[in-house]
Design a protein around this motif. Sequence first.
Motif, PDB file in Angstrom:
ATOM      1  N   ILE A   1       0.858  -1.179   0.000  1.00 56.90           N
ATOM      2  CA  ILE A   1       0.000   0.000   0.000  1.00 56.90           C
ATOM      3  C   ILE A   1       0.896   1.232   0.000  1.00 56.90           C
ATOM      4  O   ILE A   1       1.860   1.308   0.772  1.00 56.90           O
ATOM      5  CB  ILE A   1      -0.926   0.036   1.250  1.00 56.90           C
ATOM      6  CG1 ILE A   1      -1.821  -1.195   1.277  1.00 56.90           C
ATOM      7  CG2 ILE A   1      -1.751   1.307   1.287  1.00 56.90           C
ATOM      8  CD1 ILE A   1      -1.292  -2.320   2.137  1.00 56.90           C
ATOM      9  N   TYR A   2       0.598   2.189  -0.857  1.00 58.05           N
ATOM     10  CA  TYR A   2       1.310   3.458  -0.837  1.00 58.05           C
ATOM     11  C   TYR A   2       0.360   4.540  -0.348  1.00 58.05           C
ATOM     12  O   TYR A   2      -0.647   4.835  -0.989  1.00 58.05           O
ATOM     13  CB  TYR A   2       1.852   3.803  -2.223  1.00 58.05           C
ATOM     14  CG  TYR A   2       2.476   5.181  -2.316  1.00 58.05           C
ATOM     15  CD1 TYR A   2       3.279   5.683  -1.297  1.00 58.05           C
ATOM     16  CD2 TYR A   2       2.266   5.985  -3.435  1.00 58.05           C
ATOM     17  CE1 TYR A   2       3.845   6.948  -1.376  1.00 58.05           C
ATOM     18  CE2 TYR A   2       2.833   7.244  -3.531  1.00 58.05           C
ATOM     19  CZ  TYR A   2       3.614   7.729  -2.495  1.00 58.05           C
ATOM     20  OH  TYR A   2       4.167   8.977  -2.565  1.00 58.05           O
ATOM     21  N   ASN A   3       0.678   5.123   0.799  1.00 54.25           N
ATOM     22  CA  ASN A   3      -0.120   6.190   1.395  1.00 54.25           C
ATOM     23  C   ASN A   3       0.568   7.513   1.074  1.00 54.25           C
ATOM     24  O   ASN A   3       1.490   7.940   1.770  1.00 54.25           O
ATOM     25  CB  ASN A   3      -0.237   5.973   2.907  1.00 54.25           C
ATOM     26  CG  ASN A   3      -1.273   6.875   3.544  1.00 54.25           C
ATOM     27  OD1 ASN A   3      -1.635   7.913   2.988  1.00 54.25           O
ATOM     28  ND2 ASN A   3      -1.756   6.491   4.708  1.00 54.25           N
ATOM     29  N   ALA A   4       0.110   8.153   0.023  1.00 57.91           N
ATOM     30  CA  ALA A   4       0.766   9.370  -0.483  1.00 57.91           C
ATOM     31  C   ALA A   4       0.296  10.594   0.294  1.00 57.91           C
ATOM     32  O   ALA A   4      -0.906  10.833   0.405  1.00 57.91           O
ATOM     33  CB  ALA A   4       0.477   9.537  -1.969  1.00 57.91           C
ATOM     34  N   HIS A   5       1.234  11.378   0.782  1.00 60.21           N
ATOM     35  CA  HIS A   5       0.898  12.569   1.554  1.00 60.21           C
ATOM     36  C   HIS A   5       0.624  13.764   0.650  1.00 60.21           C
ATOM     37  O   HIS A   5       0.058  14.763   1.095  1.00 60.21           O
ATOM     38  CB  HIS A   5       2.021  12.915   2.522  1.00 60.21           C
ATOM     39  CG  HIS A   5       2.200  11.907   3.611  1.00 60.21           C
ATOM     40  ND1 HIS A   5       2.578  12.249   4.890  1.00 60.21           N
ATOM     41  CD2 HIS A   5       2.040  10.562   3.634  1.00 60.21           C
ATOM     42  CE1 HIS A   5       2.649  11.172   5.647  1.00 60.21           C
ATOM     43  NE2 HIS A   5       2.343  10.120   4.891  1.00 60.21           N
ATOM     44  N   GLU A   6       1.047  13.694  -0.586  1.00 57.68           N
ATOM     45  CA  GLU A   6       0.819  14.754  -1.567  1.00 57.68           C
ATOM     46  C   GLU A   6       1.112  14.184  -2.951  1.00 57.68           C
ATOM     47  O   GLU A   6       1.395  12.990  -3.091  1.00 57.68           O
ATOM     48  CB  GLU A   6       1.713  15.956  -1.272  1.00 57.68           C
ATOM     49  CG  GLU A   6       3.195  15.638  -1.177  1.00 57.68           C
ATOM     50  CD  GLU A   6       3.945  16.731  -0.425  1.00 57.68           C
ATOM     51  OE1 GLU A   6       3.637  17.906  -0.663  1.00 57.68           O
ATOM     52  OE2 GLU A   6       4.811  16.406   0.386  1.00 57.68           O
ATOM     53  N   TYR A   7       1.067  15.062  -3.962  1.00 57.96           N
ATOM     54  CA  TYR A   7       1.399  14.616  -5.314  1.00 57.96           C
ATOM     55  C   TYR A   7       2.856  15.013  -5.578  1.00 57.96           C
ATOM     56  O   TYR A   7       3.156  16.158  -5.910  1.00 57.96           O
ATOM     57  CB  TYR A   7       0.465  15.257  -6.335  1.00 57.96           C
ATOM     58  CG  TYR A   7       0.698  14.766  -7.743  1.00 57.96           C
ATOM     59  CD1 TYR A   7       0.372  13.460  -8.102  1.00 57.96           C
ATOM     60  CD2 TYR A   7       1.260  15.599  -8.707  1.00 57.96           C
ATOM     61  CE1 TYR A   7       0.599  12.994  -9.397  1.00 57.96           C
ATOM     62  CE2 TYR A   7       1.480  15.144  -9.999  1.00 57.96           C
ATOM     63  CZ  TYR A   7       1.151  13.841 -10.335  1.00 57.96           C
ATOM     64  OH  TYR A   7       1.381  13.386 -11.622  1.00 57.96           O
ATOM     65  N   HIS A   8       3.763  14.059  -5.403  1.00 57.52           N
ATOM     66  CA  HIS A   8       5.190  14.367  -5.395  1.00 57.52           C
ATOM     67  C   HIS A   8       5.752  14.892  -6.713  1.00 57.52           C
ATOM     68  O   HIS A   8       6.662  15.733  -6.688  1.00 57.52           O
ATOM     69  CB  HIS A   8       5.981  13.132  -4.933  1.00 57.52           C
ATOM     70  CG  HIS A   8       5.853  12.893  -3.459  1.00 57.52           C
ATOM     71  ND1 HIS A   8       6.625  13.543  -2.524  1.00 57.52           N
ATOM     72  CD2 HIS A   8       5.014  12.095  -2.750  1.00 57.52           C
ATOM     73  CE1 HIS A   8       6.289  13.152  -1.320  1.00 57.52           C
ATOM     74  NE2 HIS A   8       5.311  12.280  -1.419  1.00 57.52           N
ATOM     75  N   PRO A   9       5.278  14.453  -7.881  1.00 57.70           N
ATOM     76  CA  PRO A   9       5.881  14.985  -9.115  1.00 57.70           C
ATOM     77  C   PRO A   9       5.725  16.501  -9.278  1.00 57.70           C
ATOM     78  O   PRO A   9       6.459  17.106 -10.054  1.00 57.70           O
ATOM     79  CB  PRO A   9       5.128  14.229 -10.224  1.00 57.70           C
ATOM     80  CG  PRO A   9       4.711  12.953  -9.577  1.00 57.70           C
ATOM     81  CD  PRO A   9       4.370  13.325  -8.168  1.00 57.70           C
ATOM     82  N   LEU A  10       4.783  17.096  -8.559  1.00 49.75           N
ATOM     83  CA  LEU A  10       4.580  18.550  -8.649  1.00 49.75           C
ATOM     84  C   LEU A  10       4.711  19.216  -7.275  1.00 49.75           C
ATOM     85  O   LEU A  10       4.129  20.277  -7.037  1.00 49.75           O
ATOM     86  CB  LEU A  10       3.204  18.856  -9.254  1.00 49.75           C
ATOM     87  CG  LEU A  10       2.987  18.402 -10.697  1.00 49.75           C
ATOM     88  CD1 LEU A  10       1.564  18.705 -11.155  1.00 49.75           C
ATOM     89  CD2 LEU A  10       3.986  19.079 -11.653  1.00 49.75           C
ATOM     90  N   GLU A  11       5.485  18.627  -6.394  1.00 51.48           N
ATOM     91  CA  GLU A  11       5.560  19.120  -5.012  1.00 51.48           C
ATOM     92  C   GLU A  11       6.040  20.563  -4.955  1.00 51.48           C
ATOM     93  O   GLU A  11       5.512  21.380  -4.199  1.00 51.48           O
ATOM     94  CB  GLU A  11       6.490  18.225  -4.192  1.00 51.48           C
ATOM     95  CG  GLU A  11       6.516  18.585  -2.723  1.00 51.48           C
ATOM     96  CD  GLU A  11       7.353  17.609  -1.907  1.00 51.48           C
ATOM     97  OE1 GLU A  11       7.429  17.793  -0.688  1.00 51.48           O
ATOM     98  OE2 GLU A  11       7.942  16.678  -2.498  1.00 51.48           O
ATOM     99  N   PHE A  12       7.064  20.899  -5.741  1.00 50.96           N
ATOM    100  CA  PHE A  12       7.580  22.272  -5.788  1.00 50.96           C
ATOM    101  C   PHE A  12       7.641  22.734  -7.245  1.00 50.96           C
ATOM    102  O   PHE A  12       8.677  23.201  -7.721  1.00 50.96           O
ATOM    103  CB  PHE A  12       8.959  22.354  -5.137  1.00 50.96           C
ATOM    104  CG  PHE A  12       8.970  21.959  -3.687  1.00 50.96           C
ATOM    105  CD1 PHE A  12       8.409  22.771  -2.726  1.00 50.96           C
ATOM    106  CD2 PHE A  12       9.527  20.751  -3.296  1.00 50.96           C
ATOM    107  CE1 PHE A  12       8.406  22.406  -1.386  1.00 50.96           C
ATOM    108  CE2 PHE A  12       9.539  20.377  -1.950  1.00 50.96           C
ATOM    109  CZ  PHE A  12       8.970  21.208  -1.001  1.00 50.96           C
ATOM    110  N   ASP A  13       6.522  22.607  -7.942  1.00 49.32           N
ATOM    111  CA  ASP A  13       6.528  22.895  -9.375  1.00 49.32           C
ATOM    112  C   ASP A  13       6.662  24.382  -9.692  1.00 49.32           C
ATOM    113  O   ASP A  13       6.809  24.763 -10.858  1.00 49.32           O
ATOM    114  CB  ASP A  13       5.287  22.306 -10.061  1.00 49.32           C
ATOM    115  CG  ASP A  13       3.989  22.872  -9.525  1.00 49.32           C
ATOM    116  OD1 ASP A  13       3.913  23.146  -8.329  1.00 49.32           O
ATOM    117  OD2 ASP A  13       3.034  23.023 -10.320  1.00 49.32           O
TER     118      ASP A  13
END
Length: 377
Positions: free
Chosen positions: A119-131
């Motif tokens: 299971i991956y519990n993602a805290h945010e959308y990492h590919p655009l974390e600091f876009d």
Amino acid sequence: MKKTILVIASAPLHNGPRMIREIEALKPFYNIVAIGATPPPDASIKYYAVKTIDKPFPDKVFTKVYQIFTGKRYLLPLWLTKRRFQKLLYLIKPDFVIAHDPTHLPYLVDFPKTLFKLIYNAHEYHPLEFDENTKWLNFWGKYYYQLYKNTLPKVNLLINVCESIAIKCKEEFNKSSIVIPNAAVYYPDLNPVLNNYASLIRLIHHGIANKTRKIELMIDAVKMLGNSFHLDLMLVPVDPLYYEELQVYSRNLSNIRFIKPVAYNQIVPFINTYDIGLYNLPPVSFNNRIALPNKFYEFIQARLCLVVSPSVEMKKIVEEHDLGLVSDDYTAESLVETIKRLDLTAINRYKQNVHKAAYCLSAQQYQNRLVDALKEI
């Protein structure tokens, strides 16, 4: 006999709200083992320090050299780090592994599918974390995008924090997910503190001192509102220079105060006596535009009137449940105009609305969703 769940995070577990709530929801049904930078609050949980799976020095050197010569981040599992994962997982023998750090996914998807469910519990959308940062986007953004593309199809269950990110993962990677927001635990004994007589309206903002959040805009707004409004800032100085800048910026303002942060489990009861929970988050990045943070739900459990910027997810919930007001834009001037629409009668009415919605917007409403999802995989 209970099955075993291994929770893996790089962050501290003693004050990580999402991990704490997850462990609390699952421990009645499973044996929990946790890996993190610090142990979880529950001392009965078996704990391993995250350094047991960190990259050893040779892998760090290889990663750095690869990056220098290719201009890219290495995506595949590193051999010595992989051995560390293997040693620990074959020792624990989990039935489920819940990963909170995307950089652990390449190692976890490399195990035989029959060994455990991932299971991956993602805290945010990492590919655009600091876009908002082009340099970051061209290096780290591309790395996380490719990492997601390589690993998400192999994950048994994806958990996201809001509908906007769930939609994004479906669009970009054709990966469905369940949504479990950062809802705070329900406080059944708290009631709204109604302000019927006071001439002072008290606002609270808490969280980390992060420059991209432009906390000075909230300071500007309360400065313009004058001394009948008072803002307390309860900030964790993760960026000490920015924290000091904010203190200097507001040092001559009598209606702005910096207060010492309280323990995580004391936040909600502590802020219960305030009138307004204030959060203005400029949309400088994708994750900021769709943010649905812990503090938003902590305001709700504290039974405060909410005043927030028009971030998609926060706006939707505030308006759906009539919890307060949403500013027209992200400027200090818009915040001022929004707050000026509130008098004590309106604040008390919104507090009562928040009180009615507190249970349906609490973590308890989502705990069963997680437990049921694990049963289904």
